[in-house]
Design a protein around this motif. Structure first.
Motif, PDB file in Angstrom:
ATOM      1  N   ALA A 332       0.836  -1.201   0.000  1.00  0.00           N
ATOM      2  CA  ALA A 332       0.000   0.000   0.000  1.00  0.00           C
ATOM      3  C   ALA A 332       0.870   1.250   0.000  1.00  0.00           C
ATOM      4  N   LEU A 333       1.992   1.198   0.694  1.00  0.00           N
ATOM      5  CA  LEU A 333       2.908   2.343   0.685  1.00  0.00           C
ATOM      6  C   LEU A 333       3.522   2.513  -0.707  1.00  0.00           C
ATOM      7  N   VAL A 335       1.836   1.870  -3.441  1.00  0.00           N
ATOM      8  CA  VAL A 335       0.755   2.545  -4.171  1.00  0.00           C
ATOM      9  C   VAL A 335       0.750   4.029  -3.808  1.00  0.00           C
ATOM     10  N   ARG A 336       0.932   4.313  -2.520  1.00  0.00           N
ATOM     11  CA  ARG A 336       0.995   5.708  -2.079  1.00  0.00           C
ATOM     12  C   ARG A 336       2.051   6.488  -2.872  1.00  0.00           C
ATOM     13  N   ARG A 341      -1.797  -0.237  -8.675  1.00  0.00           N
ATOM     14  CA  ARG A 341      -2.378  -1.243  -7.791  1.00  0.00           C
ATOM     15  C   ARG A 341      -2.150  -2.648  -8.331  1.00  0.00           C
ATOM     16  N   PHE A 381      -5.497  -2.493  -0.203  1.00  0.00           N
ATOM     17  CA  PHE A 381      -4.566  -1.408   0.118  1.00  0.00           C
ATOM     18  C   PHE A 381      -5.173  -0.363   1.045  1.00  0.00           C
ATOM     19  N   SER A 382      -6.210  -0.763   1.774  1.00  0.00           N
ATOM     20  CA  SER A 382      -6.831   0.166   2.712  1.00  0.00           C
ATOM     21  C   SER A 382      -6.459  -0.171   4.147  1.00  0.00           C
ATOM     22  N   VAL A 383      -6.242   0.864   4.928  1.00  0.00           N
ATOM     23  CA  VAL A 383      -5.912   0.683   6.344  1.00  0.00           C
ATOM     24  C   VAL A 383      -7.098   0.112   7.118  1.00  0.00           C
ATOM     25  N   TYR A 384      -8.298   0.255   6.559  1.00  0.00           N
ATOM     26  CA  TYR A 384      -9.495  -0.214   7.258  1.00  0.00           C
ATOM     27  C   TYR A 384      -9.775  -1.698   7.004  1.00  0.00           C
TER      28      TYR A 384
ATOM     29  N   GLU B 392      -5.656   7.032   5.597  1.00  0.00           N
ATOM     30  CA  GLU B 392      -5.605   5.970   4.594  1.00  0.00           C
ATOM     31  C   GLU B 392      -4.176   5.790   4.082  1.00  0.00           C
ATOM     32  N   TYR B 393      -3.796   4.521   3.873  1.00  0.00           N
ATOM     33  CA  TYR B 393      -2.431   4.227   3.418  1.00  0.00           C
ATOM     34  C   TYR B 393      -2.054   5.007   2.165  1.00  0.00           C
ATOM     35  N   THR B 394      -3.018   5.127   1.243  1.00  0.00           N
ATOM     36  CA  THR B 394      -2.668   5.647  -0.086  1.00  0.00           C
ATOM     37  C   THR B 394      -2.906   7.153  -0.239  1.00  0.00           C
ATOM     38  N   THR B 395      -3.315   7.787   0.854  1.00  0.00           N
ATOM     39  CA  THR B 395      -3.466   9.246   0.836  1.00  0.00           C
ATOM     40  C   THR B 395      -2.082   9.901   0.945  1.00  0.00           C
ATOM     41  N   HIS B 396      -2.000  11.123   0.416  1.00  0.00           N
ATOM     42  CA  HIS B 396      -0.724  11.846   0.513  1.00  0.00           C
ATOM     43  C   HIS B 396      -0.833  13.054   1.427  1.00  0.00           C
TER      44      HIS B 396
END
Lengths: 431, 412
Positions: A332-333, A335-336, A341, A381-384, B392-396
């Motif tokens: 996920a990082l 992807v960040r 994806r 890839f979501s923290v939730y 969220e992981y993919t947020t900046h």
């Protein structure tokens, strides 16, 4: 007595047969098979530990157990290409190069690390020694099945021997007092000298041409290195700095071994060179740069940079550096930082399988492959998102609704025992 | 002639600076989380002279025409890392710049963080990139009393520019983490009991020291005791002016900490507290806040029983709770408090609770909520900007503002 034991075996046979031919169908989930595009409202059918069907218009076998997983996401079991769960211990402090040391002679399969891995969706892992040696010994590829010994959980090669690679390292971690190297030049020289010796040992065997009289004496170190030179045993190479990465590529070219680069903090600086060498990379994403000299330029950017360069990218936990339960976060990082994806999910699964030469068995959800998969509550890839279930060869090995499994997923009093997890108060050994 | 031109230019520059100062900025967010009430849709925050001048929906806040406007999908108060050692330790883990722990003696409250803090340490900038604007840093865990801590903004080139509380707390450790404190080849303290006894002994000495000062103040015949830096600091702990930050993990050690807090009637903050979930009632009854260990801390050593759910249990028990990046000896050299808070969202903590634990609740525990921790008129103009859900992981993270100055525009 004989009759009784025959009866007992018969009962055992019947018991194991009971599962034979039975199938289970998981219906309603979004299936991300990695081998193709995501399938909405898909069906996954497993039978005898293998995947028998996957798709949107799959006929569910009449006698199949049907499991409704609507709203869930199913992905292939994750492949961790670099982990230290199970207390792997190969080489000791006596010398910097010990290819004869096997971690399979050290693994504690009762280590709770295996449960943490399952809670994180990991179904296959490459267990290896640390990076305090130029060559710290033979790694072992394990399947997260229930087992009482390393033999029962390890992948096996066609000849029945335990499958694994060879751990190597360069840069600062293997540097210490003699007989360990004190410089990078010495490190490379020691490794080259050892490979040259292995080439000569190989040549002797070839000259002997099967004549026992002419064969060299058996040498465990040389035998292991021959497997490396033959390409049967893949080198898993810890390396961080851009020049150390290039040194690995230089030695790889000289001796022709197959290699996976691990950690690779400065991959973003030499992505083109790595791509040109056609060498895969297993990345770690660390939450801040530094911690030691050679990871001062580590950057989340490694993931998209390697993807852009066309390098086959995977990830690893390096557990206990990062926790196996959070393995998906690594991708996920990525992807960040800009990795797609699609590549990020591939990196957690198929790419790792390819790096361990296991992609004929695992890494995707395809008919005929091992029934290793993870049921997620949502977006990988979501923290939730949480892992709901982890299946290995058709057996449910982690279930969030099981109180013991849930305790492992969350932690708590005694939940993660027995386990050996190092706390880093210094910067002694390194990974 | 030349002088007059220069002074003219200088005057013009002054006028320009006066009309729109570097510490003036307007931030407009699709969603503005204030940590002081409900989030504001299409909200505007006006910062003048480094302080929040106005905040509210765009429809009701007028934007001064001379000020730059920065836009973001999501805006939060600048984040607060309630406990770190960033600035005290060099990020490359070299022996000569690890200044969080002096091991020559077990109890050294006289060590000031301001005498070691390196405001230019690269990891301060790293944290700032993710929206962290305030840190509580200083001497770390590992000695019975390792020294003082400070509170600083994640900006400034010197300690004086960065710091806004030079002596925030006194850092202490109980349990196995303090065994062999000040070990110069000696084997004491060798037990938990001895650790506690040594701390109590020192606090008793400080009580006597304070008594002597009080007696001298009341009686001209009596001389005050010779100044003693160690005793002066411990006296401020005993008086309640300075909290004792106690790093402690196992349940029995947490009880020891609470026992000492009660015995000496001192203000205490628990740090780490990985088995706190076993003692919710006791911690709550003692009125002690908790700066809980990083969610992703390794489950080893005294933290072997840690849980992702501890934060949820503490918060829902009504115990004041903040998150921290903690101390790391290896990689990652620092954690990011935003990331640590995020992990708890899959384990029962609500986004509002998580945000509070890295903003206003952290500010209250640190005693700085009059200045930071929420977006309210009169508080410091410290803001963090994101292109989506901050957790969220993919947020900046897309920008950080400290006292009206845009200190980061890195997208990370």
């Amino acid at each position: 007595m004989k009759r009784l034991s025959a009866l007992v075996s018969c009962v055992f046979l019947l018991h194991s047969m009971a599962a034979f031919g039975e199938s289970t169908a998981f219906v309603g989930a979004t299936i991300m098979p990695v081998s193709g595009e995501p399938i909405e409202n898909g069906t996954l059918v497993i039978e005898d530990g293998k995947i028998s069907a996957v798709g949107s218009n799959v006929r569910v076998p009449r006698n199949a157990d049907v499991v409704d997983v609507a709203g869930m996401v199913i992905i292939p079991g994750l492949v961790d290409t670099h982990s230290h769960i199970g207390e792997p211990a190969g080489a000791d402090r006596s010398s910097p190069i010990q290819p004869e040391a096997r971690v399979l002679d050290s693994i504690n399969v009762r280590d709770a690390g295996f449960k943490r891995a399952l809670a994180g969706g990991i179904t296959t892992a490459n267990l290896m020694s640390g990076s305090g040696h130029l060559m710290s010994g033979q790694t072992v590829y394990v399947k997260m099945r229930d087992g009482n010994s390393i033999e029962t959980v390890a992948y096996k090669k066609d000849d029945g021997s335990v499958d694994g690679g060879m751990k190597m390292a360069n840069g600062t971690n293997p540097r210490r007092d003699a007989p360990f190297p004190g410089t990078r030049g010495k490190s490379a020289a020691l490794v080259r000298q050892k490979y040259v010796a292995a080439q000569e040992y190989m040549a002797k065997i070839e000259r002997a041409d099967g004549d026992p009289e002419k064969m060299p004496e058996r040498d465990l170190a040389m035998e292991a290195l021959i497997e490396v030179l033959d390409g049967e045993r893949v080198v898993h190479h810890h390396t961080h700095r851009h020049d150390d990465i290039l040194t690995v590529l230089r030695l790889q070219e000289e001796f022709g071994f197959r290699v996976v680069l691990h950690h690779v903090s400065e991959a973003h600086r030499v992505a083109e060179e790595i791509a040109a060498a056609n060498v895969p990379v297993s990345l770690i994403m660390i939450d801040s740069p530094g911690g030691k000299l050679e990871s001062q330029y580590i950057d989340f950017e490694n993931a998209p940079a390697l993807e852009r360069a066309g390098v086959n990218v995977g990830f690893h936990t390096d557990d206990y550096i990062s926790d196996s339960r959070l393995f998906m976060r690594m991708a996920a990082l990525g992807v960040r930082a800009g990795m797609t994806r699609k590549t990020a999910l591939r990196a957690l699964t198929l790419a790792g399988a390819e790096m361990l030469d296991l992609d004929d068995r695992i890494g995707t959800l395809e008919r005929g492959k091992d029934a290793d998969f993870v049921i997620l509550s949502g977006d990988p890839f979501s923290v939730y998102t949480r892992v709901q279930e982890t299946w290995v060869e058709g057996v449910k090995r982690f279930d969030i609704d099981d109180s013991d499994d849930r305790a492992v997923a969350e932690g708590g009093f005694g939940a993660l025992q027995p386990s050996v997890i190092h706390e880093f108060h210094g910067y002694e050994e390194g990974h | 002639m030349r002088h007059s031109i220069i002074s003219l230019i200088a005057t013009l520059l002054c006028i320009a600076a006066f009309s729109a100062q570097a510490s003036d900025i307007v931030v407009r967010g699709d969603l503005v989380y204030t940590s002081a009430g409900d989030p504001i849709q299409n909200g505007v925050v006006v910062v003048r002279d480094g302080k929040i001048l106005a905040i509210g929906p765009a429809s009701s806040v007028s934007i001064p025409g001379d000020m730059d406007v920065v836009n973001a999908a999501v805006v939060t108060p600048g984040l607060i890392d309630a406990h770190t050692v960033v600035g005290m330790v060099g990020y490359l883990s070299q022996d000569d710049d690890q200044d969080h722990l002096e091991q020559s003696a077990a109890i050294q409250p006289e060590l000031r963080a301001i005498d070691a803090y390196n405001a230019r340490e690269p990891l301060i900038e790293w944290l700032r990139t993710f929206g962290v604007t305030t840190i509580h840093s200083g001497h770390g865990p590992g000695e019975i009393v390792s020294g003082q801590t400070l509170i600083a903004k994640t900006t400034g080139d010197t300690i004086d520019e960065a710091v806004f509380n030079p002596a925030a707390m006194v850092a202490a450790t109980l349990g196995q983490g303090a065994v062999m404190s000040g070990n110069g080849g000696r084997n004491t303290p060798g037990t938990r009991g001895k650790v506690a006894a040594m701390l109590r002994t020192e606090l008793l000495k400080a009580e006597a020291y304070a008594d002597k000062i009080a007696a001298a103040a009341d009686d001209d015949e009596k001389d005050p005791p010779a100044r003693d830096l160690k005793m002066e600091v411990l006296t401020s702990v005993l008086s309640g002016d300075t909290p004792l930050l106690v790093t402690v993990n196992r349940h029995n050690d947490i009880m020891t900490a609470l026992r000492i807090a009660e015995e000496f009637d001192i203000r205490m903050v628990l740090d780490g507290a990985s088995e706190a979930y076993l003692l919710l009632d006791e911690i709550k009854a003692a009125g002690v806040p908790v700066i809980v260990h990083p969610a992703m801390a390794r489950a080893g050593g005294e933290r072997e029983n840690l849980s992702f759910t501890t934060a949820e249990k503490l918060i829902n028990a009504g115990i004041p709770t903040a998150f921290q990046s903690g101390y790391e000896g290896y990689v990652p050299k620092t954690r990011v408090v935003l990331f640590e808070a995020a992990i708890t969202l899959a384990h029962g903590v609500s986004p509002d609770q998580a945000l509070a634990a890295i903003t206003i609740d952290a500010a209250k525990i640190l005693g700085i909520d009059d200045r930071v921790g929420s977006l309210e008129v009169g508080k410091d103009g410290d803001l963090a900007l994101y292109d989506g859900d901050p957790f969220e992981y993919t947020t900046h993270a897309i920008g950080t503002i400290i006292e009206g100055v845009r200190v980061s525009d890195t997208v990370k």
